[in-house]
Design an enzyme around this catalytic site. Structure first.
Site, short mmCIF file in Angstrom:
data_model
loop_
_atom_site.label_atom_id
_atom_site.label_comp_id
_atom_site.label_asym_id
_atom_site.label_seq_id
_atom_site.Cartn_x
_atom_site.Cartn_y
_atom_site.Cartn_z
N ASP A 240 39.04 50.68 43.10
CA ASP A 240 39.41 49.47 43.83
C ASP A 240 40.54 48.73 43.11
O ASP A 240 40.51 48.60 41.88
CB ASP A 240 38.15 48.59 43.89
N GLU A 302 43.11 52.82 45.31
CA GLU A 302 43.54 51.81 46.27
C GLU A 302 44.64 51.01 45.61
O GLU A 302 44.42 50.39 44.57
CB GLU A 302 42.42 50.84 46.63
#
Ligand code: GLC
Length: 584
Positions: A240, A302
């Site tokens: 993330d 990401e």
């Protein structure tokens, strides 16, 4: 190994699909030989995988509390297997106060009781493996929850041993944060904590303090999190917000740009908080950690990298960082622009590092592709077009739950119904992300088959009565069946699976065309995507591809082709047609 079984399974599925559906009888895909599959088996599994993102809160509720859970995912594994999925990425299921719906983690090595138990998780991994499906976890490395014991300790005093696990600084003066850095979710990225008279830094919500990645103890703790889940048999991680791991230790102000954002803050360039070079040192270590495990665990990043240079840095100069960096540029073209897609595809497919491209069009943070690319009239045809673009290039594709049935974004209509805090902060300009997180539409029963509860955590969109998995399974022309056929074709056609990629007719700004060619057999598949609302006749000359082909035979198209073949110098495509054929 997984890959090999998956391919064999796909071959069977494809033969069945074509054998049982009379309307497809005209379409005669040439199936891969087992010898070719054997050869492909040398590739790491993720290169040919179809990865499916699950937002577990909204996928399937197994215990009737209105919130999806782990056992719900397990219940739906057969569906995912039939769809042709090789791995699922599950957004965070760790204990969390759920301020950011799991992206605020209070314990990295446990399961939130809302979602089930560790035994449920182990069963999911086991059941998924039986179906050759890997489980990819979300690794929220940049920040924790403010309820994480690490932060509770850190904020307790300036001398606490965990103080330096987070980023604490003095304000510039009374009531003045240390600098102008802004949170992604609006307003200052600094939160004053009166207990110790200092500010802590949070790139995201104030309940998500950033970890201090310059502290070796933090690094070790986080690498151990990876090991914990790898020991339980996961297939990899989606990291993330990875580009935000480090920030400038000298706290330079970010450059201010003209205008304001949806939160009313000045626009800034996140120059000192995003993409610092140190990110890559940490990615190399993460890669070493996963590489120490068998089965080629994958790292997916990401990071909405602004250009090809930044994007390809994620692979590492020696392909020693992330195997699959998400390509946000392709995802967010946000219009059916042939020149834009062509340029971006060419750049990444032929990127200098040789890293594997990774495409997606929808996820839990942005409006669904059905809306972003649809024109309001032909959305289902356009959804098929986008599915073909996702599944016929060289990139590893990632689907988001519900896109395979053309689920639409359904945002809240009243501020008081908003669940995502960013929608509360930014209302009405920014409605938050609830709209793309609504429950999966399985069938026509109560709550679309998602839950038996009287109230689900987010409302089920009214469209479920017509648009759901059960209805689409029965319709040979549905978006769902189109996805299934595309996935089968991608596996069974060596050209689509392993072939080179060449864009064709580069001057055409209405029809995107490319050729995938199998290096072994020379067999080639032509993909024609008419991104316009007009019928088109396109001519191809494949001499520069070293081919003397004269005709193309349809393998799969939308709408269905009535002809058995077309001359390559006059390929007719309907408005928004997807055409995939084998050239001869
Ligand atoms: C990522 C997640 C998003 C989350 C944010 C903060 O962008 O995808 O959902 O809010 O990180 O963790």
């Amino acid at each position: 190994m997984i890959d090999r079984f998956r391919s064999l399974f796909a071959l069977l599925t494809l033969s069945l699909l074509f054998a049982t559906d009379g309307m497809h009888a005209q379409q005669t895909p040439s199936l891969a030989t087992s010898q070719q599959i054997q050869q492909d088996a040398g590739d790491p599994w993720w290169k040919h995988a179809v990865i499916y993102e699950i937002y577990p809160r909204s996928f399937q509720d197994s215990n009737g509390d209105g919130i999806g859970d782990i056992n719900g995912v397990t219940e739906r594994l057969d569906y995912l297997e039939t769809l042709g999925v090789d791995a699922i990425w599950i957004t965070p299921i760790y204990p969390s106060p759920q301020v950011d719906f799991g992206y605020d983690i209070s314990d990295y090595t446990a399961i939130d009781p809302q979602y089930g138990t560790m035994a449920d998780f182990d069963r999911l991994v086991k059941e998924a493996r039986k179906r050759n499906i890997g489980v990819i976890m979300d690794f929220v490395a940049n920040h924790t929850s403010d309820q994480n014991p690490w932060f509770i300790e850190s904020r307790s005093s300036r001398t606490n041993p965990k103080r330096d696990w987070y980023i604490w600084r003095n304000g510039k003066g009374p009531g003045q944060p240390p600098n102008n850095w802004l949170s992604w979710f609006g307003h200052s990225a600094w939160q004053f904590d009166p207990r110790t008279d200092q500010y802590y830094y949070h790139y995201f919500y104030r309940e998500q303090p950033d970890l201090n990645w310059r502290n070796p103890a933090v690094q070790q703790a986080m690498y151990n999190v990876l090991r914990f889940w790898l020991d339980r048999g996961v297939a990899g991680f989606r990291i993330d917000a990875v580009s935000r791991l480090y920030e400038d230790p000298n706290l330079h102000d970010d450059p201010v740009l003209p205008g304001t954002n949806a939160y009313g803050d000045p626009n800034i360039e996140h120059k000192y908080t995003d993409n610092l070079p140190e990110v890559h040192d940490s990615l190399r270590v993460m890669r070493k950690v996963v590489d120490a495990y068998p089965g080629s665990p994958v790292l997916i990043s990401e990071a909405d990298e602004p250009n090809i240079t930044e994007l390809t840095k994620m692979y590492g100069s020696k392909l020693d960082e992330v195997q699959l960096p998400m390509d946000f540029q392709v995802a967010d073209v946000n219009q059916l622009s042939v020149p834009k897609f062509r340029e971006l595809l060419d750049e990444i497919v032929h990127n200098a590092t040789g890293g594997q491209p990774y495409f997606f069009f929808s996820n839990h943070d942005q409006d669904r592709a059905w809306n972003r690319y649809g024109d309001g009239v032909h959305n289902d045809d356009i959804a098929k077009l986008m599915a073909a673009l996702l599944l016929t290039t060289r990139a590893t594709p990632q689907l988001y739950y519900g896109e395979e049935i053309g689920m639409a974004t359904t945002p809240p209509t009243r501020k008081e119904d908003v669940k995502d805090p960013s929608g509360k902060i930014g209302w009405p300009k920014e409605k938050g992300r609830d709209g793309e997180r609504t429950p999966m539409q399985w069938d026509t029963s109560k709550n679309a088959g998602f839950s038996t509860a009287d109230k689900t955590w987010l409302p089920v969109p009214a469209s479920y009565k017509q648009r759901n998995v059960a209805v689409q399974e029965k319709n040979p022309d549905s978006i769902l069946n189109f996805y299934k056929q595309l996935i089968s074709l991608r596996r069974s056609q060596p050209a689509l699976r392993d072939g080179s990629y060449d864009s064709l007719n580069r001057q055409d700004d209405q029809v995107l065309s490319y050729l995938r060619k199998d290096p072994n057999s020379g067999e080639a598949v032509l993909v024609v995507l008419n991104m316009s609302s007009q019928p088109k006749t396109v001519s191809y000359d494949l001499k520069s591809q070293g081919m003397n082909a004269a005709i193309v035979k349809p393998l799969l198209s939308n709408p269905r082709e009535s002809v058995l073949s077309m001359p390559l110098n006059a390929v007719h495509v309907a408005p928004f047609e997807t055409f995939i054929g084998i050239v001869q």
